[in-house]
Design a protein around this motif. Structure first.
Motif, PDB file in Angstrom:
ATOM      1  N   ILE A  91       0.831  -1.209   0.000  1.00 24.52           N
ATOM      2  CA  ILE A  91       0.000   0.000   0.000  1.00 24.52           C
ATOM      3  C   ILE A  91       0.863   1.256   0.000  1.00 24.52           C
ATOM      4  CG2 ILE A  91      -1.694   1.316   1.338  1.00 24.52           C
ATOM      5  CD1 ILE A  91      -2.793  -1.372   2.320  1.00 24.52           C
ATOM      6  N   ILE A  92       1.872   1.265   0.857  1.00 27.96           N
ATOM      7  CA  ILE A  92       2.699   2.464   1.012  1.00 27.96           C
ATOM      8  C   ILE A  92       3.481   2.785  -0.258  1.00 27.96           C
ATOM      9  CG2 ILE A  92       4.722   3.391   2.229  1.00 27.96           C
ATOM     10  CD1 ILE A  92       3.718   2.141   4.737  1.00 27.96           C
ATOM     11  N   LYS A  93       3.947   1.777  -0.963  1.00 32.35           N
ATOM     12  CA  LYS A  93       4.797   2.034  -2.143  1.00 32.35           C
ATOM     13  C   LYS A  93       4.050   2.770  -3.249  1.00 32.35           C
ATOM     14  CE  LYS A  93       3.991  -2.361  -4.587  1.00 32.35           C
ATOM     15  NZ  LYS A  93       4.626  -3.562  -5.151  1.00 32.35           N
ATOM     16  N   LYS A  94       2.704   2.703  -3.241  1.00 28.14           N
ATOM     17  CA  LYS A  94       1.915   3.382  -4.272  1.00 28.14           C
ATOM     18  C   LYS A  94       1.699   4.860  -3.967  1.00 28.14           C
ATOM     19  CE  LYS A  94      -0.754  -0.856  -5.083  1.00 28.14           C
ATOM     20  NZ  LYS A  94      -2.105  -1.472  -5.011  1.00 28.14           N
ATOM     21  N   ALA A  95       1.862   5.243  -2.697  1.00 27.18           N
ATOM     22  CA  ALA A  95       1.571   6.615  -2.290  1.00 27.18           C
ATOM     23  C   ALA A  95       2.648   7.576  -2.773  1.00 27.18           C
ATOM     24  CB  ALA A  95       1.445   6.690  -0.771  1.00 27.18           C
ATOM     25  N   LYS A  96       2.261   8.824  -2.896  1.00 27.70           N
ATOM     26  CA  LYS A  96       3.190   9.851  -3.357  1.00 27.70           C
ATOM     27  C   LYS A  96       3.954  10.469  -2.192  1.00 27.70           C
ATOM     28  CE  LYS A  96       3.317  13.894  -6.415  1.00 27.70           C
ATOM     29  NZ  LYS A  96       2.492  14.828  -7.245  1.00 27.70           N
ATOM     30  N   TYR A  97       3.268  10.673  -1.050  1.00 29.67           N
ATOM     31  CA  TYR A  97       3.886  11.354   0.088  1.00 29.67           C
ATOM     32  C   TYR A  97       3.685  10.552   1.370  1.00 29.67           C
ATOM     33  CZ  TYR A  97       3.755  15.359  -3.099  1.00 29.67           C
ATOM     34  OH  TYR A  97       3.900  16.171  -4.177  1.00 29.67           O
ATOM     35  N   LEU A  98       4.718  10.573   2.221  1.00 25.75           N
ATOM     36  CA  LEU A  98       4.649   9.978   3.551  1.00 25.75           C
ATOM     37  C   LEU A  98       4.780  11.091   4.582  1.00 25.75           C
ATOM     38  CD1 LEU A  98       4.695   7.564   5.556  1.00 25.75           C
ATOM     39  CD2 LEU A  98       7.186   7.486   5.241  1.00 25.75           C
ATOM     40  N   TYR A  99       3.748  11.234   5.424  1.00 25.46           N
ATOM     41  CA  TYR A  99       3.750  12.199   6.517  1.00 25.46           C
ATOM     42  C   TYR A  99       3.804  11.432   7.844  1.00 25.46           C
ATOM     43  CZ  TYR A  99       1.802  15.692   3.215  1.00 25.46           C
ATOM     44  OH  TYR A  99       1.580  16.541   2.153  1.00 25.46           O
ATOM     45  N   GLY A 100       4.209  12.119   8.911  1.00 23.45           N
ATOM     46  CA  GLY A 100       4.082  11.458  10.200  1.00 23.45           C
ATOM     47  C   GLY A 100       5.172  11.745  11.188  1.00 23.45           C
ATOM     48  N   HIS A 101       5.425  10.741  12.048  1.00 21.40           N
ATOM     49  CA  HIS A 101       6.436  10.818  13.101  1.00 21.40           C
ATOM     50  C   HIS A 101       7.603   9.897  12.764  1.00 21.40           C
ATOM     51  CE1 HIS A 101       2.927  11.855  16.047  1.00 21.40           C
ATOM     52  NE2 HIS A 101       3.295  12.893  15.316  1.00 21.40           N
ATOM     53  N   ASP A 102       8.798  10.351  13.066  1.00 25.00           N
ATOM     54  CA  ASP A 102       9.981   9.538  12.752  1.00 25.00           C
ATOM     55  C   ASP A 102      10.563   8.830  13.970  1.00 25.00           C
ATOM     56  OD1 ASP A 102      11.050  11.683  14.096  1.00 25.00           O
ATOM     57  OD2 ASP A 102      12.536  12.209  12.576  1.00 25.00           O
ATOM     58  N   HIS A 103       9.828   8.840  15.100  1.00 19.37           N
ATOM     59  CA  HIS A 103      10.342   8.223  16.321  1.00 19.37           C
ATOM     60  C   HIS A 103       9.518   7.003  16.758  1.00 19.37           C
ATOM     61  CE1 HIS A 103       7.265  11.140  17.559  1.00 19.37           C
ATOM     62  NE2 HIS A 103       7.029  10.332  18.581  1.00 19.37           N
ATOM     63  N   LEU A 104       8.645   6.512  15.897  1.00 20.65           N
ATOM     64  CA  LEU A 104       7.777   5.384  16.228  1.00 20.65           C
ATOM     65  C   LEU A 104       8.418   4.058  15.780  1.00 20.65           C
ATOM     66  CD1 LEU A 104       4.315   6.926  15.243  1.00 20.65           C
ATOM     67  CD2 LEU A 104       5.446   6.922  17.479  1.00 20.65           C
ATOM     68  N   PRO A 105       7.916   2.920  16.280  1.00 22.98           N
ATOM     69  CA  PRO A 105       8.550   1.624  15.986  1.00 22.98           C
ATOM     70  C   PRO A 105       8.732   1.308  14.508  1.00 22.98           C
ATOM     71  CG  PRO A 105       7.000   1.375  17.788  1.00 22.98           C
ATOM     72  CD  PRO A 105       6.837   2.779  17.298  1.00 22.98           C
ATOM     73  N   LEU A 106       7.787   1.711  13.671  1.00 19.12           N
ATOM     74  CA  LEU A 106       7.866   1.375  12.246  1.00 19.12           C
ATOM     75  C   LEU A 106       8.356   2.532  11.386  1.00 19.12           C
ATOM     76  CD1 LEU A 106       4.551  -0.679  11.815  1.00 19.12           C
ATOM     77  CD2 LEU A 106       6.863  -1.551  12.176  1.00 19.12           C
ATOM     78  N   SER A 107       8.799   3.625  12.012  1.00 15.32           N
ATOM     79  CA  SER A 107       9.210   4.806  11.239  1.00 15.32           C
ATOM     80  C   SER A 107      10.365   4.507  10.298  1.00 15.32           C
ATOM     81  CB  SER A 107       9.613   5.949  12.184  1.00 15.32           C
ATOM     82  OG  SER A 107       8.524   6.403  12.938  1.00 15.32           O
ATOM     83  N   GLY A 108      11.393   3.792  10.780  1.00 18.66           N
ATOM     84  CA  GLY A 108      12.548   3.478   9.946  1.00 18.66           C
ATOM     85  C   GLY A 108      12.177   2.633   8.755  1.00 18.66           C
ATOM     86  N   ILE A 109      11.302   1.664   8.983  1.00 23.04           N
ATOM     87  CA  ILE A 109      10.874   0.785   7.897  1.00 23.04           C
ATOM     88  C   ILE A 109      10.060   1.549   6.871  1.00 23.04           C
ATOM     89  CG2 ILE A 109       9.268  -1.120   7.404  1.00 23.04           C
ATOM     90  CD1 ILE A 109      10.373  -2.506   9.898  1.00 23.04           C
ATOM     91  N   MET A 110       9.160   2.406   7.325  1.00 20.83           N
ATOM     92  CA  MET A 110       8.346   3.184   6.384  1.00 20.83           C
ATOM     93  C   MET A 110       9.186   4.174   5.600  1.00 20.83           C
ATOM     94  SD  MET A 110       4.701   3.742   8.246  1.00 20.83           S
ATOM     95  CE  MET A 110       3.800   2.347   8.924  1.00 20.83           C
ATOM     96  N   LEU A 111      10.198   4.746   6.247  1.00 19.91           N
ATOM     97  CA  LEU A 111      11.099   5.650   5.537  1.00 19.91           C
ATOM     98  C   LEU A 111      11.861   4.904   4.449  1.00 19.91           C
ATOM     99  CD1 LEU A 111      12.753   8.189   8.002  1.00 19.91           C
ATOM    100  CD2 LEU A 111      11.796   8.675   5.756  1.00 19.91           C
ATOM    101  N   SER A 112      12.232   3.666   4.733  1.00 19.22           N
ATOM    102  CA  SER A 112      12.909   2.846   3.720  1.00 19.22           C
ATOM    103  C   SER A 112      11.992   2.589   2.532  1.00 19.22           C
ATOM    104  CB  SER A 112      13.358   1.514   4.328  1.00 19.22           C
ATOM    105  OG  SER A 112      14.354   1.713   5.305  1.00 19.22           O
ATOM    106  N   PHE A 113      10.703   2.381   2.812  1.00 19.50           N
ATOM    107  CA  PHE A 113       9.735   2.135   1.737  1.00 19.50           C
ATOM    108  C   PHE A 113       9.591   3.343   0.819  1.00 19.50           C
ATOM    109  CE2 PHE A 113       7.108  -1.076   4.467  1.00 19.50           C
ATOM    110  CZ  PHE A 113       8.127  -1.998   4.336  1.00 19.50           C
ATOM    111  N   LYS A 114       9.570   4.566   1.412  1.00 20.59           N
ATOM    112  CA  LYS A 114       9.277   5.766   0.626  1.00 20.59           C
ATOM    113  C   LYS A 114      10.504   6.620   0.315  1.00 20.59           C
ATOM    114  CE  LYS A 114       6.239   6.750  -0.913  1.00 20.59           C
ATOM    115  NZ  LYS A 114       5.830   6.248  -2.245  1.00 20.59           N
ATOM    116  N   GLY A 115      11.518   6.579   1.158  1.00 22.01           N
ATOM    117  CA  GLY A 115      12.731   7.349   0.912  1.00 22.01           C
ATOM    118  C   GLY A 115      12.742   8.731   1.517  1.00 22.01           C
ATOM    119  N   SER A 116      11.573   9.249   1.917  1.00 20.54           N
ATOM    120  CA  SER A 116      11.511  10.561   2.550  1.00 20.54           C
ATOM    121  C   SER A 116      10.221  10.671   3.356  1.00 20.54           C
ATOM    122  CB  SER A 116      11.580  11.694   1.519  1.00 20.54           C
ATOM    123  OG  SER A 116      10.435  11.675   0.685  1.00 20.54           O
ATOM    124  N   MET A 117      10.198  11.638   4.276  1.00 21.32           N
ATOM    125  CA  MET A 117       9.022  11.846   5.107  1.00 21.32           C
ATOM    126  C   MET A 117       8.858  13.328   5.406  1.00 21.32           C
ATOM    127  SD  MET A 117       8.251  10.512   9.041  1.00 21.32           S
ATOM    128  CE  MET A 117       7.687   8.850   8.693  1.00 21.32           C
TER     129      MET A 117
END
Length: 336
Positions: A91-117
């Motif tokens: 789901i995440i790989k299709k999105a254009k933008y990732l917003y949110g918090h960078d200190h949560l358990p899955l933040s690093g993984i989601m940043l890897s998926f999108k490349g920026s936040m």
């Protein structure tokens, strides 16, 4: 299990929001002009509210007790996606933008998926300027995690802040300030008024209404549960001489305040909406970020008691004095 609950009507949303704060969710809705139907909201199970999320078409609730291993984080950083993350990744790989918090358990993984936040403010922690040691930053970088939370990672390209506190000048080029007054005024109308609480018009109040806004001090391991209850019970008993006091717990709190009062407002209403509530005359807290609202309504007194009475709180948050000398008496007889 990572995913606790999900409702997805649109698998091709343009935006992803990953936060664990209803305040930050509200700020995101304000920033994006209430266009939340084009967003997938990913939130922790400790802030999920059926009453609020029934108004949202696309969301995933994740288990906040789950912590990915360093190896999982590393694999995701080199695009070897473990099976347990396949659904979220799809789901995440299709999105254009990732917003949110960078200190949560899955933040690093989601940043890897999108490349920026794009970072969304999460209260006072965004203004405290506490940095990690260089060794920790290096270790986190090597495994592909967020090198340093709260905006310092180079993959964070913008930070939305309300200007509640002193910002770190090293992040100034990333910061975009939000009009705090307009944001607070917008909350009561968001999600069809889901964040706004109304007091009963059938009940007669002998004393003026005051709100005691509590904080997740035991949940975040700053105090024990007993210590926290003792502090708020002490405040409550002294304020009740003058006010009809309602406790408004933080959305992440699990404390059962019914052991000290029956006047409790559900966690999933935002404390900021009470600034504009005509039934309320005063709002009290220890050192909540909403103290920044104190100039928005001259008809309501907003008081913070501070940290000066408790060594653990001073060590963690610094020495904060009571904002109004008229309420120094609350802790004048004992140190907690």
């Amino acid at each position: 299990m990572i995913i606790v609950k999900a409702k997805i009507k649109n698998k091709n949303t343009e935006n992803i929001l990953y936060v664990n704060s209803l305040y930050s969710l509200s700020l995101y809705v304000y920033i994006n002009d209430d266009k939340y139907n084009n967003t997938l909201f990913i939130v922790g199970n400790d802030i999920y509210s059926e009453r609020i999320f029934e108004k949202i078409d696309n969301y995933i609730v994740v288990n906040m007790t789950y912590r990915p291993s360093r190896f999982d984080v590393f694999l995701c950083s080199i695009y070897i996606i473990p099976e347990k993350f396949h659904y979220i990744y799809s789901i995440i790989k299709k999105a254009k933008y990732l917003y949110g918090h960078d200190h949560l358990p899955l933040s690093g993984i989601m940043l890897s998926f999108k490349g920026s936040m794009i970072l969304i403010e999460d209260g006072l922690k965004n203004h405290m300027n506490k940095r990690l040691s260089k060794s920790k930053v290096l270790i986190r970088s090597v495994i592909g995690n967020v090198s340093e939370p709260l905006g310092y990672d180079k993959r964070i390209n913008k930070i939305y802040l309300t200007g509640l506190g002193v910002s770190n000048f090293s992040l100034n080029e990333k910061i975009e300030l939000v009009n705090y007054n307009k944001f607070i005024n917008s909350i009561t109308h968001q999600l069809d008024g889901a964040f706004k609480y109304s007091f009963s018009t059938n009940k007669k109040y002998i004393k003026p209404i005051a709100i005691l806004a509590t904080q997740p001090l035991s949940e975040d391991q700053h105090l024990s549960e007993d210590e926290k209850i003792k502090i708020y019970d002490k405040i409550l008993k002294k304020l009740e001489v003058q006010f009809t006091v309602y406790i408004k717990a933080h959305p992440r709190e699990v404390t059962d305040y019914k052991i000290i009062t029956n006047n409790i407002i559900p966690n999933d209403y935002l404390i900021e909406t009470f600034i504009l509530n005509e039934s309320v005359v005063s709002i009290f807290s220890l050192f909540s970020s909403f103290f920044g609202c104190r100039d928005l309504n001259e008809m309501i007194s907003i008081i913070q008691f501070g940290t000066y009475f408790n060594k653990n709180l001073i060590d963690k948050f610094g020495l904060i004095k009571c904002s109004d000398n008229n309420y120094d008496y609350i802790f004048d007889d004992v140190s907690l």
